[in-house]
Design a protein around this motif. Sequence first.
Motif, mmCIF file in Angstrom:
data_model
loop_
_atom_site.group_PDB
_atom_site.id
_atom_site.type_symbol
_atom_site.label_atom_id
_atom_site.label_comp_id
_atom_site.label_asym_id
_atom_site.label_seq_id
_atom_site.Cartn_x
_atom_site.Cartn_y
_atom_site.Cartn_z
ATOM 1 N N GLN A 254 -1.983 1.602 0.270
ATOM 2 C CA GLN A 254 -0.755 2.040 -0.413
ATOM 3 C C GLN A 254 -0.553 3.545 -0.182
ATOM 4 O O GLN A 254 0.548 4.001 0.116
ATOM 5 N N TYR A 255 -1.656 4.284 -0.248
ATOM 6 C CA TYR A 255 -1.551 5.735 -0.045
ATOM 7 C C TYR A 255 -1.199 6.049 1.399
ATOM 8 O O TYR A 255 -0.348 6.903 1.677
ATOM 9 N N LEU A 256 -1.836 5.331 2.325
ATOM 10 C CA LEU A 256 -1.538 5.558 3.745
ATOM 11 C C LEU A 256 -0.076 5.256 4.051
ATOM 12 O O LEU A 256 0.585 5.995 4.781
ATOM 13 N N ALA A 257 0.409 4.183 3.470
ATOM 14 C CA ALA A 257 1.801 3.811 3.694
ATOM 15 C C ALA A 257 2.730 4.906 3.167
ATOM 16 O O ALA A 257 3.707 5.278 3.817
ATOM 17 N N ALA A 258 2.387 5.441 2.012
ATOM 18 C CA ALA A 258 3.229 6.496 1.432
ATOM 19 C C ALA A 258 3.165 7.755 2.286
ATOM 20 O O ALA A 258 4.170 8.452 2.464
ATOM 21 N N LEU A 259 1.992 8.038 2.855
ATOM 22 C CA LEU A 259 1.864 9.224 3.718
ATOM 23 C C LEU A 259 2.738 9.099 4.957
ATOM 24 O O LEU A 259 3.252 10.085 5.473
ATOM 25 N N GLY A 260 2.879 7.858 5.423
ATOM 26 C CA GLY A 260 3.682 7.625 6.626
ATOM 27 C C GLY A 260 5.161 7.827 6.388
ATOM 28 O O GLY A 260 5.957 7.688 7.299
ATOM 29 N N GLY A 261 5.534 8.101 5.166
ATOM 30 C CA GLY A 261 6.941 8.372 4.878
ATOM 31 C C GLY A 261 7.594 7.252 4.084
ATOM 32 O O GLY A 261 8.660 7.414 3.524
ATOM 33 N N GLY A 262 6.924 6.133 4.024
ATOM 34 C CA GLY A 262 7.448 5.017 3.239
ATOM 35 C C GLY A 262 8.771 4.513 3.731
ATOM 36 O O GLY A 262 9.598 4.025 2.964
ATOM 37 N N SER A 263 8.987 4.592 5.065
ATOM 38 C CA SER A 263 10.300 4.233 5.590
ATOM 39 C C SER A 263 10.532 2.726 5.637
ATOM 40 O O SER A 263 11.649 2.279 5.748
ATOM 41 N N GLY A 264 9.518 1.951 5.568
ATOM 42 C CA GLY A 264 9.778 0.515 5.533
ATOM 43 C C GLY A 264 8.700 -0.343 6.151
ATOM 44 O O GLY A 264 8.115 -1.170 5.477
ATOM 45 N N ILE A 265 8.388 -0.111 7.434
ATOM 46 C CA ILE A 265 7.474 -0.998 8.137
ATOM 47 C C ILE A 265 6.094 -1.040 7.473
ATOM 48 O O ILE A 265 5.451 -2.082 7.369
ATOM 49 N N GLU A 266 5.661 0.146 6.933
ATOM 50 C CA GLU A 266 4.346 0.196 6.283
ATOM 51 C C GLU A 266 4.289 -0.752 5.096
ATOM 52 O O GLU A 266 3.308 -1.483 4.899
ATOM 53 N N TYR A 267 5.360 -0.726 4.312
ATOM 54 C CA TYR A 267 5.377 -1.580 3.130
ATOM 55 C C TYR A 267 5.524 -3.046 3.512
ATOM 56 O O TYR A 267 5.003 -3.930 2.833
ATOM 57 N N GLU A 268 6.209 -3.275 4.600
ATOM 58 C CA GLU A 268 6.341 -4.664 5.078
ATOM 59 C C GLU A 268 4.948 -5.202 5.425
ATOM 60 O O GLU A 268 4.604 -6.341 5.123
ATOM 61 N N ILE A 269 4.178 -4.339 6.088
ATOM 62 C CA ILE A 269 2.822 -4.770 6.466
ATOM 63 C C ILE A 269 1.981 -5.023 5.218
ATOM 64 O O ILE A 269 1.241 -5.996 5.132
ATOM 65 N N LEU A 270 2.127 -4.143 4.239
ATOM 66 C CA LEU A 270 1.369 -4.334 2.997
ATOM 67 C C LEU A 270 1.713 -5.656 2.324
ATOM 68 O O LEU A 270 0.876 -6.293 1.703
ATOM 69 N N LYS A 271 2.967 -6.050 2.513
ATOM 70 C CA LYS A 271 3.425 -7.291 1.861
ATOM 71 C C LYS A 271 2.789 -8.522 2.487
ATOM 72 O O LYS A 271 2.906 -9.626 1.963
ATOM 73 N N THR A 272 2.150 -8.353 3.641
ATOM 74 C CA THR A 272 1.496 -9.520 4.259
ATOM 75 C C THR A 272 0.195 -9.870 3.524
ATOM 76 O O THR A 272 -0.362 -10.937 3.721
ATOM 77 N N ASN A 273 -0.270 -8.966 2.697
ATOM 78 C CA ASN A 273 -1.527 -9.209 1.980
ATOM 79 C C ASN A 273 -1.563 -10.520 1.207
ATOM 80 O O ASN A 273 -2.532 -11.271 1.306
ATOM 81 N N PRO A 274 -0.501 -10.807 0.421
ATOM 82 C CA PRO A 274 -0.539 -12.069 -0.331
ATOM 83 C C PRO A 274 -0.693 -13.279 0.588
ATOM 84 O O PRO A 274 -1.362 -14.251 0.227
ATOM 85 N N ILE A 275 -0.084 -13.200 1.795
ATOM 86 C CA ILE A 275 -0.197 -14.341 2.718
ATOM 87 C C ILE A 275 -1.637 -14.467 3.204
ATOM 88 O O ILE A 275 -2.223 -15.548 3.207
ATOM 89 N N LEU A 276 -2.208 -13.324 3.579
ATOM 90 C CA LEU A 276 -3.603 -13.344 4.023
ATOM 91 C C LEU A 276 -4.504 -13.887 2.919
ATOM 92 O O LEU A 276 -5.396 -14.703 3.153
ATOM 93 N N GLU A 277 -4.238 -13.424 1.698
ATOM 94 C CA GLU A 277 -5.088 -13.844 0.575
ATOM 95 C C GLU A 277 -4.874 -15.325 0.251
ATOM 96 O O GLU A 277 -5.802 -16.020 -0.166
ATOM 97 N N ALA A 278 -3.632 -15.794 0.445
ATOM 98 C CA ALA A 278 -3.351 -17.208 0.139
ATOM 99 C C ALA A 278 -4.204 -18.128 1.011
ATOM 100 O O ALA A 278 -4.696 -19.158 0.564
ATOM 101 N N PHE A 279 -4.408 -17.715 2.261
ATOM 102 C CA PHE A 279 -5.196 -18.552 3.166
ATOM 103 C C PHE A 279 -6.679 -18.187 3.161
ATOM 104 O O PHE A 279 -7.529 -19.026 3.419
ATOM 105 N N GLY A 280 -6.951 -16.928 2.894
ATOM 106 C CA GLY A 280 -8.337 -16.467 3.073
ATOM 107 C C GLY A 280 -9.118 -16.271 1.796
ATOM 108 O O GLY A 280 -10.311 -15.971 1.850
#
Length: 339
Positions: free
Chosen positions: A280-306
């Motif tokens: 979350q901090y790294l994403a915010a450092l990157g400017g929070g323009s969008g793609i970082e948060y999109e990637i973070l949002k993949t976590n629930p999918i990874l967790e759902a399967f893993g």
Amino acid sequence: MSKKTQVSPTLQSIKSMPVDFRFMGSPMSQSSEKSESNTGMIPFAIPENGNLAGEVVEGGEDVNNNMDQDNDESPYSRFNTSVEARPSVGEEDLDLTPPLRSFVPSRTESKWSDTNAYAAKKKLQSWFQLPNGNWELGKILSTSGTESVISLLEGKVLKVNSESLLAANPDILDGVDDLMQLSYLNEPSVLYNLHYRYNRDVIYTKAGPVLVAINPFKKVPLYGNNYIEAYKRKSTESPHVYAITDTAIREMIRDEVNQSIIISGESGAGKTETAKIAMQYLAALGGGSGIEYEILKTNPILEAFGNAKTSRNDNSSRFVGFLVFTLAYEFFHGFSYLH
Ligand SMILES: Nc1ncnc2c1ncn2[C@@H]1O[C@H](COP(=O)(O)OP(=O)(O)OP(=O)(O)O)[C@@H](O)[C@H]1O
């Protein structure tokens, strides 16, 4: 001493936790493993009821037996002597039996005993480990030869081997940010400091370059944009995952050398959550323009399967995460998640 009463001065020894120790009422309460500690960040699991020790142990049926067994392995257990509740502290009231066990200090222990002698001379507070493994704070009333008389908070007076006492830190050091600031760095002092901070929802503490994180098992007001901004601007120096992540990223940019953050701890200790907080901090450092948060949002999918529910963690990661972040100067280009 008055300050110390805010937190129970009875602490459960990590070393003397029984093999089947379990935190009562926590998602990990079905079984347990001993904590592993490593460099990087070390999350500790804490029970939901907030007890680092003491009553947690007393709740278990066979705990005392197990404690006794484990205490045989504890470097401190051999020093323990009998415990009696005493209303008065006069010399004539003291029962000098049973005899104290003889003890030949090793080189390391000799070093401690120098500290103990000083503490005894100055009549400082000392930690004493009870036969059940709990640590209690006591005041040294008198010392003669290798024996000391200490008074515990609830009025108990004990005659113990002076070598069994570990010096306690002065009240002014209660809750220090970095364990290295403690004058006496021993097991009960470390536990006490972590417990003191945890009681105030301060779950992060430094141990030199290592960050110790205590799992709060509840929402704590330590995250979000305001905090991220404060760590970005360096307007706070409180130990935090954000601070560790910030240092890693800045040193990577400065030295042009890859950085790793190692997150270690037992199952349910909070490693996955800690990794997400760092991301979350790294994403915010990157400017929070969008793609970082999109990637973070993949976590629930990874967790759902893993992820799966285990006896230790309702949301236990059943895969090994190895996150590779790719950054170019101050811009966050993305990351890949290998597992
Ligand atoms: N910083 C935190 N704040 C609030 N709750 C937390 C925090 N860290 C962990 N938790 C709680 O603890 C639970 C377990 O944490 P987590 O899944 O991160 O453990 P883990 O160490 O990754 O375990 P495992 O090795 O089994 O995957 C989380 O589901 C969450 O409820």
